[in-house]
Design an enzyme around this catalytic site. Structure first.
Site, PDB file in Angstrom:
ATOM      1  N   LYS A 108       0.834  -1.201   0.000  1.00 15.09           N
ATOM      2  CA  LYS A 108       0.000   0.000   0.000  1.00 15.09           C
ATOM      3  C   LYS A 108       0.871   1.254   0.000  1.00 15.09           C
ATOM      4  O   LYS A 108       0.602   2.220  -0.719  1.00 15.09           O
ATOM      5  CB  LYS A 108      -0.945  -0.015   1.210  1.00 15.09           C
ATOM      6  N   GLN A 149      -5.165  -1.426   9.498  1.00 18.16           N
ATOM      7  CA  GLN A 149      -4.991  -2.755   8.922  1.00 18.16           C
ATOM      8  C   GLN A 149      -5.567  -3.812   9.863  1.00 18.16           C
ATOM      9  O   GLN A 149      -5.283  -3.822  11.058  1.00 18.16           O
ATOM     10  CB  GLN A 149      -3.484  -3.017   8.673  1.00 18.16           C
ATOM     11  N   ASP A 198     -11.299   2.598   3.740  1.00 23.64           N
ATOM     12  CA  ASP A 198     -11.668   1.183   3.669  1.00 23.64           C
ATOM     13  C   ASP A 198     -13.177   1.006   3.477  1.00 23.64           C
ATOM     14  O   ASP A 198     -13.633  -0.099   3.172  1.00 23.64           O
ATOM     15  CB  ASP A 198     -11.275   0.471   4.972  1.00 23.64           C
TER      16      ASP A 198
HETATM   17  N1  GUN Z   1      -6.954  -6.967   6.007  1.00 20.17           N
HETATM   18  C1  GUN Z   1      -7.241  -7.767   4.945  1.00 20.17           C
HETATM   19  N2  GUN Z   1      -7.875  -7.051   3.990  1.00 20.17           N
HETATM   20  C2  GUN Z   1      -8.006  -5.799   4.470  1.00 20.17           C
HETATM   21  C3  GUN Z   1      -8.570  -4.605   3.935  1.00 20.17           C
HETATM   22  O1  GUN Z   1      -9.122  -4.556   2.835  1.00 20.17           O
HETATM   23  N3  GUN Z   1      -8.488  -3.514   4.730  1.00 20.17           N
HETATM   24  C4  GUN Z   1      -7.915  -3.544   5.949  1.00 20.17           C
HETATM   25  N4  GUN Z   1      -7.888  -2.424   6.667  1.00 20.17           N
HETATM   26  N5  GUN Z   1      -7.385  -4.623   6.477  1.00 20.17           N
HETATM   27  C5  GUN Z   1      -7.426  -5.744   5.738  1.00 20.17           C
END
Ligand code: GUN
Length: 317
Positions: free
Chosen positions: A55, A99, A122
């Site tokens: 990311k 996350q 998100d």
């Molecule tokens: N963990 C696995 N997929 C995601 C996601 O799309 N967003 C976040 N914040 N954590 C994750």
């Protein structure tokens, strides 16, 4: 593999979206605005560390300023709330991503609800979930948003189609069902308590599998010509299993020998042969998630400044 099933290349579609986001970021930069993303990674979960690094890297490539906050595993819910409040208040932060998964002792729901809905890249905040439910513009969850972009950009029809979603998670199943409904599909959601799942999947024009079970959807569960969207990313580490899922596939076998593992989705590779179109694993849906996060960050940066963000076309009624 037959020659008629069309492969929906997630990497290519993600590249298109990233190029568009980079253009938008350049236009914002010309106006003196640098979109900013804050990623909060608690503790040391290996998979999460890999995702977060990707990311941060994608942000840098597209002209988005990113920062990573790495509080220790021992952080409390109250300390996390204070951290989120600080990020909410900062003008140089447009997007906040916590996350997941978080350590068990912190209250994940409370934290996700503490993120400003305007910065919720998100799309996990109940306000954004509610806006999606109501068909209003919103920051939308990245993986479901990516699925809709795959369908839209590949010219695959959604309106009037029977879409069957396997899985009812807050992150994928529920939001993608809502997006498909907003795009005028007839939607069925199946889950672990559904009786006779095959009865529904065999009628699906669009089948979205998001249950995290390797090769769960077999060929006999699929309607010939259907669009198959595979959200599963399951790592196989057992040679016998690789042989079972990919019989006679020498490329896979060689990859498994070289790496000690290979990936399979929630849809059995043999089912893809019947499809009209399908997303492969890897290089399918997974490739879109980060592109959509970048898209959401720029959208949040614009929306917070009262600039029109482009509404997600996939949710137009
Ligand atoms: N963990 C696995 N997929 C995601 C996601 O799309 N967003 C976040 N914040 N954590 C994750």
């Amino acid at each position: 593999m037959n020659n008629t099933a069309r492969v929906l290349n997630g990497v290519e579609i993600a590249a298109q979206i990233k190029a568009e986001v980079a253009d938008e970021a350049r236009a914002l930069a010309a106006a003196g605005i640098t979109p900013g993303l804050a990623v909060v990674l608690v503790g040391h979960v290996a998979a999460s560390e890999i995702y977060v690094r990707s990311k941060v890297k994608a942000s840098a490539e597209l002209g988005i300023r990113s920062e990573m906050l790495t509080p220790p595993d021992s952080i409390t819910t109250d300390e996390m709330l204070a951290l989120i409040a600080e990020l909410n208040a900062r003008d140089d932060v447009d997007g906040i991503l916590i996350q997941l998964p978080l350590p068990k002792h912190v209250d994940t729901r409370r934290l996700l609800e503490a993120v400003s809905p305007q910065k919720d890249v998100d799309g996990f905040h109940p306000i954004n979930a509610g806006r999606l439910l109501s068909g209003m513009p919103a920051l939308q969850p990245c993986t479901p948003g990516g699925i809709m972009e795959i369908l839209r950009r590949s010219g695959l029809p959604v309106a009037g189609q029977h879409a069957v979603v396997l899985g009812r998670s807050d992150i994928v199943g529920k939001p993608v069902a809502m997006m498909l409904l907003n795009a005028s599909a007839t939607v069925t959601v199946c889950h672990s308590k559904t009786v006779n799942i095959k009865r529904y999947t065999r009628d699906a024009d669009i089948l979205v599998a998001a249950i995290g079970r390797p090769g769960f959807v077999t060929a006999e569960m699929v309607k010939p010509g259907a669009t198959l969207i595979d959200v599963g990313i399951n790592r196989l580490t057992d040679a016998a299993e690789v042989a079972r899922f990919f019989p006679g596939d020498e490329t896979r076998a060689a990859q498994f020998v070289a790496r000690g593992s290979t990936l399979v989705g929630d849809i059995h590779p043999a089912a893809f042969e019947l499809a009209g179109a399908y997303t492969p694993v890897p290089k399918g849906v997974g490739a879109l998630t980060i592109a959509m996060l970048m898209h959401n960050t720029v959208k949040a940066a614009k929306a917070r400044r009262g600039m029109a963000g482009h509404p997600p076309a996939a949710t137009k009624a």
